[in-house]
Design an enzyme around this catalytic site. Structure first.
Site, PDB file in Angstrom:
ATOM      1  N   LYS A   1       7.821  -4.732   6.246  1.00  0.00           N
ATOM      2  CA  LYS A   1       8.678  -4.434   5.112  1.00  0.00           C
ATOM      3  C   LYS A   1      10.011  -5.173   5.246  1.00  0.00           C
ATOM      4  CE  LYS A   1       7.218   0.442   4.670  1.00  0.00           C
ATOM      5  NZ  LYS A   1       6.764   0.475   3.265  1.00  0.00           N
TER       6      LYS A   1
ATOM      7  N   ASP B   1       7.265   3.845   9.456  1.00  0.00           N
ATOM      8  CA  ASP B   1       6.443   2.793   8.876  1.00  0.00           C
ATOM      9  C   ASP B   1       7.236   1.494   8.774  1.00  0.00           C
ATOM     10  OD1 ASP B   1       4.496   1.331   7.615  1.00  0.00           O
ATOM     11  OD2 ASP B   1       4.850   2.222   5.636  1.00  0.00           O
TER      12      ASP B   1
ATOM     13  N   GLU C   1      -1.016   1.648   4.906  1.00  0.00           N
ATOM     14  CA  GLU C   1      -1.608   2.314   6.065  1.00  0.00           C
ATOM     15  C   GLU C   1      -1.907   3.787   5.826  1.00  0.00           C
ATOM     16  OE1 GLU C   1       1.984   4.108   5.774  1.00  0.00           O
ATOM     17  OE2 GLU C   1       1.678   1.954   5.635  1.00  0.00           O
TER      18      GLU C   1
ATOM     19  N   ASP D   1       0.719  -2.615   5.333  1.00  0.00           N
ATOM     20  CA  ASP D   1       1.700  -1.683   4.798  1.00  0.00           C
ATOM     21  C   ASP D   1       1.056  -0.668   3.851  1.00  0.00           C
ATOM     22  OD1 ASP D   1       4.204  -0.566   4.502  1.00  0.00           O
ATOM     23  OD2 ASP D   1       4.822  -1.927   2.900  1.00  0.00           O
TER      24      ASP D   1
ATOM     25  N   ARG E   1      -3.243   5.463   3.413  1.00  0.00           N
ATOM     26  CA  ARG E   1      -4.580   5.792   2.903  1.00  0.00           C
ATOM     27  C   ARG E   1      -5.645   5.684   3.991  1.00  0.00           C
ATOM     28  NH1 ARG E   1      -4.052   1.468  -1.681  1.00  0.00           N
ATOM     29  NH2 ARG E   1      -1.899   2.119  -1.316  1.00  0.00           N
TER      30      ARG E   1
END
Length: 488
Positions: A266, A259, A338, A336, A340
């Site tokens: 991030k 991620d 993502e 970010d 869910r």
């Protein structure tokens, strides 16, 4: 993996482990526990004196090594087992392998009155604490390869040892999946690892949904999150369907193999450990394979929506409207958030196509819970009191903690979007609660039989402690297996 076996007598040994039990709730000193196998009188006398001289408390995991260079055994380890319950033996097993890591073979003299759960706890603690993950042969690994457990009736403990071995093996499988660097780990690789282990188990069904199949069926959340990567997304559907099972449980696990945060990228500090963002998927497939290995009489389907959230010209954007499986839509507010989105697809599919009796999801979804609950406790969300009580209790028995959090109805309005059915991640506080409320919207008529675990913090350990090794913990495998075993 450490070889643990039951023996009926220690024979000739170099290293002997003797249990020391505390007397809870009293001022009585700790005591050496009478063992199931007969030991020489002079050895028992010496060990009893050592307990007193060393002022041992018998606390679970307490160790004291005594060298006897001119005698047999040469090394005597006094091992605290607490009050002798499974939790105490799990801590003792972990402490044992750390204290004797330089030995090759040791013998534990089990107490004469030890229940089968003691062997399960000892095995799980020892196997989990001896776990190492390295991609190089260099570096130190425990020398300890063999652990004998001396008992008088091996048949009494066989099933408990097998359960402990299987639980630890599947927890370590989940750890392996989670620890693997994302230069190797991608959705296809993850699916291949599951297929490799599933092939060894009869009556296990596996379907790996390819990107074109996901598109045809309308899994818009999985496709959106995976759209920015050169490595296409997958959906792993793994089933253990034993004959005669009357309860069907669907387990869903977030599977983001790396991620970056996507376009909402991030910072470096938040990205370094994002190989762990598929720990929920690792846990649910490992628990399902464990249930199959143990032949638990409950039907289980694990769903692992897998995607790599990357930055590219094809990545989804904040403001995009995503069409999920089943027709509901989400306005992306933050790429970010993502996890869910892929979970929403999988939950909706489970409700529509699988008709489970219970729906449970595990996800490294938010970091918010660690502020309230610390790094060893997961947050649980559900409307079902009975499920909450059962899952918290069985997870605690297995050594995994969770705490039930509120699903605050007032916060549902935060999800309202002008463009879609929901905002994916409204920035209005209560992040973990709102994320759970968002997922609930995709559970349909199963919302009162749905449980969500937000387990980002306990999925990873910054150091080796008790049965945890540094790195991935495999959180969820032990608790799920313990709970699933109650459903037959």
């Amino acid at each position: 993996m450490l070889d643990i076996r039951l023996v009926t007598g220690p024979g000739r040994f170099d290293t002997l482990v003797l249990p020391v039990r505390s007397v809870e709730g009293t001022d009585a000193p700790a005591s050496l526990v009478p063992t199931a196998v007969t030991l020489p009188d002079d050895l028992v006398t010496e060990a009893t004196a050592l307990v007193s001289a060393a002022a041992l408390t018998g606390a679970a995991g307490e160790t004291r090594l005594h060298l006897r260079p001119l005698a047999t055994p040469v090394r005597l380890l006094m091992l605290g087992v607490g009050d002798g319950d499974e939790t105490g033996w799990r801590a003792a097993g972990a402490a044992l392998v750390r204290a004797l890591a330089e030995e090759t073979s040791v013998t534990v003299a089990l107490p004469a009155d030890a229940p089968p759960e003691a062997v399960r706890g000892l095995a799980e603690g020892a196997l989990l604490a001896s776990y190492r993950f390295r991609l190089t042969d260099a570096g130190s690994s425990p020398a300890l390869a063999e652990l004998e457990v001396a008992v008088d009736e091996p048949g009494r403990y066989d099933a408990a040892l097998d359960t402990g071995r299987t639980t630890a093996r599947m927890t370590c499988f989940a750890r392996d999946l989670t620890n693997m660097p994302s230069s190797v780990k991608n959705p296809e690789w993850f699916a291949d690892q599951v297929a490799g282990l599933a092939a060894d188990l009869p009556e296990v069904d596996l379907r790996v949904w390819q990107p074109d199949e996901l598109a045809e069926a309308g899994f818009g959340g999985i496709l959106a999150v995976g759209g920015g990567s050169a490595k296409g997304p997958r959906l792993v559907e793994l089933g253990w369907h034993p004959a005669g099972a009357t309860t069907h449980v669907v387990l869903v696990g977030k599977g983001i193999t790396f991620d970056t945060g996507g376009i909402s990228i991030k910072p470096l500090s938040g990205m370094k450990l994002m190989r762990k963002d598929m720990a929920g998927a690792a846990a649910v497939v490992a628990a399902t394979l464990g249930a199959a290995a143990l032949r638990l009489p409950v039907r289980i389907t694990a769903l692992a929506p897998l995607a790599e959230n990357m930055v590219s010209g094809s990545a989804f954007r904040p403001g995009d409207v995503i069409h999920h499986y089943g027709g509901l839509t989400s306005e992306s507010t933050n790429s970010d958030a993502e996890g869910r989105l892929v979970l929403a697809d999988a939950l909706a599919y489970a409700v529509d196509r699988l008709a489970p009796d219970v729906l449970v999801d595990l996800a490294t979804l938010t970091g918010a819970n660690s502020i309230a609950l610390g790094t060893r406790t997961a947050a649980m969300y559900t409307e079902n009191d009975e499920l909450a009580e059962a899952l918290v209790a069985t997870a605690a028995e297995a050594g995994e903690r969770s705490w039930r959090m509120p699903l605050v109805g007032d916060y549902v309005e935060y999800l309202g979007s002008d463009l879609a059915d929901f905002y994916s991640a409204p920035n209005r506080g209560a992040g973990s609660v709102v994320a759970a409320l968002y997922l609930r919207e995709f559970t349909g008529d199963l919302r009162d039989r749905w449980v969500h675990f937000d387990m980002s913090a306990p999925a990873w350990s910054s150091d080796a402690k008790a049965e945890l090794a540094k790195g991935a913990t495999g959180w969820g495998v032990r608790g799920l297996l313990r709970w699933l075993a109650t459903l037959g």
